[in-house]
Design an enzyme around this catalytic site. Structure first.
Site, PDB file in Angstrom:
ATOM      1  N   GLU A   1     104.767 -69.435 -23.802  1.00 39.68           N
ATOM      2  CA  GLU A   1     103.934 -69.632 -25.112  1.00 39.68           C
ATOM      3  C   GLU A   1     104.913 -70.360 -26.156  1.00 39.68           C
ATOM      4  O   GLU A   1     106.310 -70.492 -26.120  1.00 39.68           O
ATOM      5  CB  GLU A   1     103.815 -68.328 -25.628  1.00 39.68           C
ATOM      6  CG  GLU A   1     104.878 -67.584 -26.337  1.00 39.68           C
ATOM      7  CD  GLU A   1     104.376 -66.233 -26.939  1.00 39.68           C
ATOM      8  OE1 GLU A   1     104.458 -66.424 -28.007  1.00 39.68           O
ATOM      9  OE2 GLU A   1     104.336 -65.404 -26.051  1.00 39.68           O
TER      10      GLU A   1
ATOM     11  N   ASP B   1      99.319 -70.043 -24.787  1.00 37.16           N
ATOM     12  CA  ASP B   1     100.043 -69.012 -24.108  1.00 37.16           C
ATOM     13  C   ASP B   1      99.549 -68.898 -22.849  1.00 37.16           C
ATOM     14  O   ASP B   1      98.223 -68.707 -22.618  1.00 37.16           O
ATOM     15  CB  ASP B   1      99.740 -67.450 -25.080  1.00 37.16           C
ATOM     16  CG  ASP B   1     100.600 -66.623 -24.781  1.00 37.16           C
ATOM     17  OD1 ASP B   1     101.285 -66.448 -23.756  1.00 37.16           O
ATOM     18  OD2 ASP B   1     100.757 -65.624 -25.519  1.00 37.16           O
TER      19      ASP B   1
END
Length: 357
Positions: A97, A6
């Site tokens: 992400e 992420d």
DNA sequence: TCTGGGGTCCTAGGACCC
DNA sequence: TCTGGGGTCCTAGGACCC
């Protein structure tokens, strides 16, 4: 093992990468509201969704960068190139992400692999990426949350066994305010409160079947660890909010503009839409939608716009005194049909004769 | 705690078919 | 005498995510 990679404060990090003035200082990316705040800005209490006017008033020194969608799309594409070098099993969660299944590829050193991904993203894309590792997607996601900013957290089996029962239900990915309220009402707050409950027990608390099953599997530790590879996107849409209005020409103009914007983002797709949906939100927060077919499969703005205007009255927005604060359109895209030979063979579906006796 | 905009997935009911 | 079972597709609306 599943990794969750992420990018940290993605939009802000791209701006800080591309413009030295933004580095190391509180800054935000946004138009009318904060789309993304740098970590320096978050330290002041600034967060996504905050109106920019409020930010300027309270923190006049905070720099504001306009949203540069193309720059983020390009950074995202390069990030995913990096991810896919480590495994082909990459499931995007958003622009910034993804879940990665690295089972059998980490040489027994998940943390090392996570660091290698972070180093590659930093070196090649110029962005900080945090990585969480766990046995399931939920665990990996929670781990990456803990890893931020710019770190790695590995949740191994022992740690998971200790942590899982104590996870707060409102921290679970997939549990929103509505579901949490139902669980809260039933005096359930952490995962261990779900122990011994069946799907039926949770259904009786008002959860949907899908949600009830998910909760039961989270309690049992059998929650999702499957990477779903991305298919073609299912829809494009565009909405616009504005100060409350009751003027038909305003509503229609915004709707047509939304159609144009949605279609513009369809230019790299050969699929032709066949249906569309018009959305209206009232000033009391209620949102209604009307769906209908297009006269023909097309991306012609005139045809789609006319169809949208045709659906608009069916939302009933002029029926009462309520004002409108948002209109928009969603255009579903046809799924590539795996097989199209339906009833061509007539009675070929063996066993199609039910007991009519 | 709903500021805004872009999505995905699930559900419940009805139509229609075998 | 009401007494059934599947499956698919469509629609309108929710819930949730970033």
């Amino acid at each position: 093992m599943i990794l969750h990679a992420d990018a940290d404060a993605f939009f802000a990090a791209v701006e800080q990468r591309d413009d030295a003035r933004y580095r190391g200082v509180p800054m935000v990316v946004g138009g009318q509201v904060v789309a993304c705040a740098s970590y320096e800005a978050r330290a002041l209490g600034i967060h996504a969704g905050m109106p920019l006017g409020q930010v300027r008033r309270r923190w006049p020194a905070v720099l504001v960068a306009p949203v540069r969608g193309e720059a983020y799309a390009a950074a995202s594409a390069r990030l995913f190139e990096v991810f896919r070098r480590f495994t082909p099993l990459v499931e995007p969660g958003s622009m910034e992400e993804a879940f990665l299944d690295v089972t059998g590829r980490d040489r027994g050193d998940v943390a090392g692999m996570a660091e290698a991904i972070r180093a590659a993203a930093r070196r090649e894309v110029g962005l900080p990426v945090s990585v969480g590792a766990g046995r399931t997607k939920l665990m990996a996601k929670l781990a990456s949350r803990r890893a931020k900013p710019d770190g790695v957290v590995v949740v191994d089996a022992e740690l998971e066994a200790r942590v899982r029962p104590r996870l707060r239900l409102d921290d679970l990915w997939g549990v929103g305010p509505v579901t949490y309220e139902k669980l809260h009402t039933a005096e359930m707050f952490v995962v261990s409160d779900l122990y011994g409950l069946s799907v039926d027990d949770l259904l009786s608390r008002g959860l949907s079947t899908a949600m009830a099953r998910r909760m039961v599997s989270i309690a049992a530790g059998t929650d999702d660890a499957t990477i779903r590879l991305p298919g073609p996107r299912g829809s494009v849409g565009a909405t616009r909010s504005f100060p409350t209005t009751r003027t038909r020409s305003t509503v229609e103009a915004v709707l047509c503009a939304s159609v144009q914007r949605a279609l513009a983002r369809l230019s790299d797709d050969e699929r032709l839409p066949t249906r569309l949906e018009v959305v209206v939100r009232y000033d009391d927060g209620v949102q209604v939608a009307q769906r209908g077919p297009l006269p023909e499969p097309t991306t012609d703005p005139a045809i789609v716009g006319a169809a949208a205007l045709g659906l608009l009255p069916r939302t009933g927005w002029e029926q009462d005194g309520r004002g409108v604060t948002l209109v928009g359109v969603t255009i579903p895209l046809p799924k590539p049909r795996p097989d199209r030979h339906r009833a061509a063979a007539g009675g070929s579906a063996g066993g199609s004769a039910p007991g009519l006796g």
